[in-house]
Scaffold this motif. Structure first.
Motif, PDB file in Angstrom:
ATOM      1  N   TYR A 123      -8.049   5.185 -21.773  1.00  0.00           N
ATOM      2  CA  TYR A 123      -7.912   3.737 -21.943  1.00  0.00           C
ATOM      3  C   TYR A 123      -9.083   3.022 -21.285  1.00  0.00           C
ATOM      4  O   TYR A 123      -9.645   3.497 -20.306  1.00  0.00           O
ATOM      5  CB  TYR A 123      -6.609   3.245 -21.303  1.00  0.00           C
ATOM      6  CG  TYR A 123      -5.356   3.648 -22.052  1.00  0.00           C
ATOM      7  CD1 TYR A 123      -4.794   2.810 -23.004  1.00  0.00           C
ATOM      8  CD2 TYR A 123      -4.734   4.868 -21.789  1.00  0.00           C
ATOM      9  CE1 TYR A 123      -3.638   3.174 -23.678  1.00  0.00           C
ATOM     10  CE2 TYR A 123      -3.581   5.241 -22.462  1.00  0.00           C
ATOM     11  CZ  TYR A 123      -3.038   4.386 -23.407  1.00  0.00           C
ATOM     12  OH  TYR A 123      -1.896   4.756 -24.089  1.00  0.00           O
ATOM     13  N   GLN A 124      -9.389   1.839 -21.820  1.00  0.00           N
ATOM     14  CA  GLN A 124     -10.458   1.017 -21.268  1.00  0.00           C
ATOM     15  C   GLN A 124      -9.913  -0.190 -20.504  1.00  0.00           C
ATOM     16  O   GLN A 124     -10.696  -0.943 -19.928  1.00  0.00           O
ATOM     17  CB  GLN A 124     -11.366   0.502 -22.399  1.00  0.00           C
ATOM     18  CG  GLN A 124     -12.127   1.593 -23.148  1.00  0.00           C
ATOM     19  CD  GLN A 124     -13.360   2.063 -22.414  1.00  0.00           C
ATOM     20  OE1 GLN A 124     -13.613   1.652 -21.279  1.00  0.00           O
ATOM     21  NE2 GLN A 124     -14.121   2.941 -23.024  1.00  0.00           N
ATOM     22  N   ASP A 125      -8.597  -0.395 -20.527  1.00  0.00           N
ATOM     23  CA  ASP A 125      -8.027  -1.584 -19.898  1.00  0.00           C
ATOM     24  C   ASP A 125      -6.881  -1.219 -18.962  1.00  0.00           C
ATOM     25  O   ASP A 125      -6.491  -0.055 -18.868  1.00  0.00           O
ATOM     26  CB  ASP A 125      -7.535  -2.563 -20.962  1.00  0.00           C
ATOM     27  CG  ASP A 125      -6.295  -2.056 -21.666  1.00  0.00           C
ATOM     28  OD1 ASP A 125      -6.413  -1.074 -22.426  1.00  0.00           O
ATOM     29  OD2 ASP A 125      -5.204  -2.603 -21.438  1.00  0.00           O
ATOM     30  N   TYR A 126      -6.347  -2.248 -18.277  1.00  0.00           N
ATOM     31  CA  TYR A 126      -5.284  -2.039 -17.297  1.00  0.00           C
ATOM     32  C   TYR A 126      -3.901  -2.433 -17.819  1.00  0.00           C
ATOM     33  O   TYR A 126      -2.925  -2.385 -17.070  1.00  0.00           O
ATOM     34  CB  TYR A 126      -5.567  -2.877 -16.042  1.00  0.00           C
ATOM     35  CG  TYR A 126      -6.624  -2.323 -15.116  1.00  0.00           C
ATOM     36  CD1 TYR A 126      -7.246  -1.118 -15.369  1.00  0.00           C
ATOM     37  CD2 TYR A 126      -6.980  -3.016 -13.972  1.00  0.00           C
ATOM     38  CE1 TYR A 126      -8.208  -0.614 -14.502  1.00  0.00           C
ATOM     39  CE2 TYR A 126      -7.938  -2.524 -13.102  1.00  0.00           C
ATOM     40  CZ  TYR A 126      -8.550  -1.326 -13.371  1.00  0.00           C
ATOM     41  OH  TYR A 126      -9.501  -0.840 -12.513  1.00  0.00           O
ATOM     42  N   VAL A 127      -3.805  -2.846 -19.071  1.00  0.00           N
ATOM     43  CA  VAL A 127      -2.539  -3.355 -19.598  1.00  0.00           C
ATOM     44  C   VAL A 127      -1.807  -2.315 -20.435  1.00  0.00           C
ATOM     45  O   VAL A 127      -0.631  -2.019 -20.206  1.00  0.00           O
ATOM     46  CB  VAL A 127      -2.777  -4.639 -20.430  1.00  0.00           C
ATOM     47  CG1 VAL A 127      -1.467  -5.126 -21.043  1.00  0.00           C
ATOM     48  CG2 VAL A 127      -3.390  -5.729 -19.567  1.00  0.00           C
ATOM     49  N   ILE A 137      -1.453   1.758  -5.866  1.00  0.00           N
ATOM     50  CA  ILE A 137      -0.072   1.427  -5.514  1.00  0.00           C
ATOM     51  C   ILE A 137       0.229  -0.067  -5.580  1.00  0.00           C
ATOM     52  O   ILE A 137       1.237  -0.467  -6.187  1.00  0.00           O
ATOM     53  CB  ILE A 137       0.274   2.006  -4.127  1.00  0.00           C
ATOM     54  CG1 ILE A 137       0.279   3.537  -4.195  1.00  0.00           C
ATOM     55  CG2 ILE A 137       1.623   1.496  -3.635  1.00  0.00           C
ATOM     56  CD1 ILE A 137       0.416   4.223  -2.849  1.00  0.00           C
ATOM     57  N   PRO A 138      -0.586  -0.953  -4.983  1.00  0.00           N
ATOM     58  CA  PRO A 138      -0.269  -2.381  -5.076  1.00  0.00           C
ATOM     59  C   PRO A 138      -0.211  -2.896  -6.519  1.00  0.00           C
ATOM     60  O   PRO A 138       0.622  -3.733  -6.847  1.00  0.00           O
ATOM     61  CB  PRO A 138      -1.395  -3.046  -4.284  1.00  0.00           C
ATOM     62  CG  PRO A 138      -1.806  -2.014  -3.293  1.00  0.00           C
ATOM     63  CD  PRO A 138      -1.709  -0.722  -4.049  1.00  0.00           C
ATOM     64  N   TYR A 139      -1.087  -2.384  -7.373  1.00  0.00           N
ATOM     65  CA  TYR A 139      -1.067  -2.822  -8.769  1.00  0.00           C
ATOM     66  C   TYR A 139       0.220  -2.359  -9.441  1.00  0.00           C
ATOM     67  O   TYR A 139       0.863  -3.124 -10.185  1.00  0.00           O
ATOM     68  CB  TYR A 139      -2.271  -2.272  -9.524  1.00  0.00           C
ATOM     69  CG  TYR A 139      -2.350  -2.756 -10.963  1.00  0.00           C
ATOM     70  CD1 TYR A 139      -2.954  -3.972 -11.260  1.00  0.00           C
ATOM     71  CD2 TYR A 139      -1.821  -1.999 -12.005  1.00  0.00           C
ATOM     72  CE1 TYR A 139      -3.022  -4.428 -12.573  1.00  0.00           C
ATOM     73  CE2 TYR A 139      -1.881  -2.445 -13.316  1.00  0.00           C
ATOM     74  CZ  TYR A 139      -2.484  -3.662 -13.594  1.00  0.00           C
ATOM     75  OH  TYR A 139      -2.533  -4.114 -14.890  1.00  0.00           O
ATOM     76  N   LEU A 140       0.614  -1.117  -9.207  1.00  0.00           N
ATOM     77  CA  LEU A 140       1.861  -0.591  -9.773  1.00  0.00           C
ATOM     78  C   LEU A 140       3.051  -1.415  -9.301  1.00  0.00           C
ATOM     79  O   LEU A 140       3.922  -1.788 -10.103  1.00  0.00           O
ATOM     80  CB  LEU A 140       2.037   0.880  -9.373  1.00  0.00           C
ATOM     81  CG  LEU A 140       3.378   1.534  -9.740  1.00  0.00           C
ATOM     82  CD1 LEU A 140       3.588   1.532 -11.246  1.00  0.00           C
ATOM     83  CD2 LEU A 140       3.450   2.954  -9.184  1.00  0.00           C
ATOM     84  N   GLU A 141       3.085  -1.703  -8.011  1.00  0.00           N
ATOM     85  CA  GLU A 141       4.204  -2.479  -7.469  1.00  0.00           C
ATOM     86  C   GLU A 141       4.246  -3.881  -8.062  1.00  0.00           C
ATOM     87  O   GLU A 141       5.326  -4.417  -8.349  1.00  0.00           O
ATOM     88  CB  GLU A 141       4.094  -2.546  -5.944  1.00  0.00           C
ATOM     89  CG  GLU A 141       4.333  -1.191  -5.269  1.00  0.00           C
ATOM     90  CD  GLU A 141       4.104  -1.230  -3.773  1.00  0.00           C
ATOM     91  OE1 GLU A 141       3.488  -2.210  -3.288  1.00  0.00           O
ATOM     92  OE2 GLU A 141       4.523  -0.276  -3.085  1.00  0.00           O
ATOM     93  N   ASP A 142       3.073  -4.483  -8.271  1.00  0.00           N
ATOM     94  CA  ASP A 142       3.027  -5.815  -8.863  1.00  0.00           C
ATOM     95  C   ASP A 142       3.469  -5.780 -10.324  1.00  0.00           C
ATOM     96  O   ASP A 142       4.195  -6.682 -10.781  1.00  0.00           O
ATOM     97  CB  ASP A 142       1.607  -6.380  -8.767  1.00  0.00           C
ATOM     98  CG  ASP A 142       1.523  -7.807  -9.270  1.00  0.00           C
ATOM     99  OD1 ASP A 142       2.082  -8.695  -8.594  1.00  0.00           O
ATOM    100  OD2 ASP A 142       0.922  -8.039 -10.338  1.00  0.00           O
ATOM    101  N   GLU A 143       3.066  -4.771 -11.063  1.00  0.00           N
ATOM    102  CA  GLU A 143       3.474  -4.632 -12.457  1.00  0.00           C
ATOM    103  C   GLU A 143       4.998  -4.489 -12.564  1.00  0.00           C
ATOM    104  O   GLU A 143       5.635  -5.067 -13.451  1.00  0.00           O
ATOM    105  CB  GLU A 143       2.800  -3.412 -13.082  1.00  0.00           C
ATOM    106  CG  GLU A 143       1.343  -3.609 -13.412  1.00  0.00           C
ATOM    107  CD  GLU A 143       1.150  -4.329 -14.725  1.00  0.00           C
ATOM    108  OE1 GLU A 143       1.194  -3.681 -15.795  1.00  0.00           O
ATOM    109  OE2 GLU A 143       0.963  -5.562 -14.695  1.00  0.00           O
ATOM    110  N   ILE A 144       5.575  -3.706 -11.667  1.00  0.00           N
ATOM    111  CA  ILE A 144       7.029  -3.525 -11.653  1.00  0.00           C
ATOM    112  C   ILE A 144       7.720  -4.854 -11.368  1.00  0.00           C
ATOM    113  O   ILE A 144       8.698  -5.223 -12.030  1.00  0.00           O
ATOM    114  CB  ILE A 144       7.425  -2.463 -10.614  1.00  0.00           C
ATOM    115  CG1 ILE A 144       6.943  -1.075 -11.059  1.00  0.00           C
ATOM    116  CG2 ILE A 144       8.935  -2.458 -10.393  1.00  0.00           C
ATOM    117  CD1 ILE A 144       7.086   0.000 -10.011  1.00  0.00           C
TER     118      ILE A 144
END
Length: 293
Positions: free
Chosen positions: A85-89, A108-115
């Protein structure tokens, strides 16, 4: 005489019928034995299909690490399919939809924010490495050279901003409100800015390399995966870089229902082996740092 002749004929017929019956029985036994042998041979030649894992990964770094793990997983009976993938979405959207069994691109912070923001029922299956974030400039060789009112372009990702601002604070450029958790700090939490820096947080993470290459702003803060993918060496080309003690560990993320999946656990185990960790160190010379737990 006739009685004797009839008796002999009758006896001969009985013997012939008995012989035929024995022959048919023997054929039946042979056929059954052959069928049994064939069934056994068929059973012996059947092979167990390998378990298949479909894992999404950022292009140019995470996917390269997974490629190194493919043969090791194959030895464990696991077929690994890598989707770059080229993006974070999309990697999280595709994990939720079931198109992926796991993904490997986020800290981890990105995963937690996505959740928290999107309600994903995901869990962290294990940390693999850290990508130290760096500050780059086409014009200045150090942060000390940045002029008063310099513009620093950063990611518009909320989770990236706390990390970037923490780095700027460590480098002595700003001070953040001590009562605010560093991982969620925003520009509004800056309480001291002695150089009157203009922090532009309007850019998508994947655009930062382009801005740096075109000389936009006085400095640009770029995630190492994007830098490496563009042929930029974080250790040599940055004017400041995050330390290896970063809390932003990149992890394998899975749906909560798969947290105990044996193949997922084996994936994490393989990615933490010395062979894979040595590859990470040798390939990126410290720009990517493996973790063991």
């Amino acid at each position: 005489m006739k009685k004797l002749l009839s008796f002999l004929v009758l006896s001969l017929m009985v013997i012939i019928l008995a012989a035929c019956g024995a022959s048919e029985e023997s054929k039946t036994e042979d056929t059954n034995a052959n069928e049994g042998t064939e069934n056994t041979e068929t059973e012996n030649t059947e092979t167990t299909e390998p378990t298949k894992l479909v894992v999404g990964a950022s292009n140019g770094l995470h996917d390269l690490i997974l490629e190194q793990a493919q043969p090791l997983l194959a030895e464990e009976g696991i077929e690994l399919e890598i989707v770059p993938y080229q993006d974070y979405v999309l990697p999280n959207e595709h994990l939720e939809s079931g198109d992926l069994d796991a993904n490997y691109f986020q800290h981890i912070p990105y995963l937690e924010d996505e959740i928290a923001q999107k309600g994903y029922d995901f869990v962290n299956a294990g940390g693999i490495h850290v990508e130290p974030i760096g500050i780059y400039s086409q014009e200045y060789a150090s942060l000390d050279e940045l002029p008063d009112g310099a513009t620093i372009i950063i990611s518009n990702s909320v989770t990236d901003q706390g990390r970037i601002l923490s780095l700027l604070e460590v480098e002595g450029l700003i001070k953040l409100d001590p009562d605010v958790e560093k991982t969620i700090a925003t520009i509004d939490d800056i309480v001291e800015n002695p150089k009157n820096l203009v922090i532009d947080n309007s850019s998508a993470p994947e655009m930062l390399v382009t801005y740096y290459e075109e000389g936009e702003g006085d400095a640009v803060v770029i995630n190492s995966n994007f830098a490496i993918d563009a042929g930029i060496n974080p250790l040599e080309d940055s004017i400041a870089i995050e330390g290896s003690e970063s809390k932003y560990v990149n992890v394998i993320a899975v749906r909560a229902e798969d947290k105990d999946n044996a193949a997922i656990k084996k994936l994490v185990e393989v990615l933490r082996t010395k062979e894979i960790q040595d590859f990470i160190v040798n390939e990126w010379k410290g720009a990517v740092v493996p973790v063991s737990e």
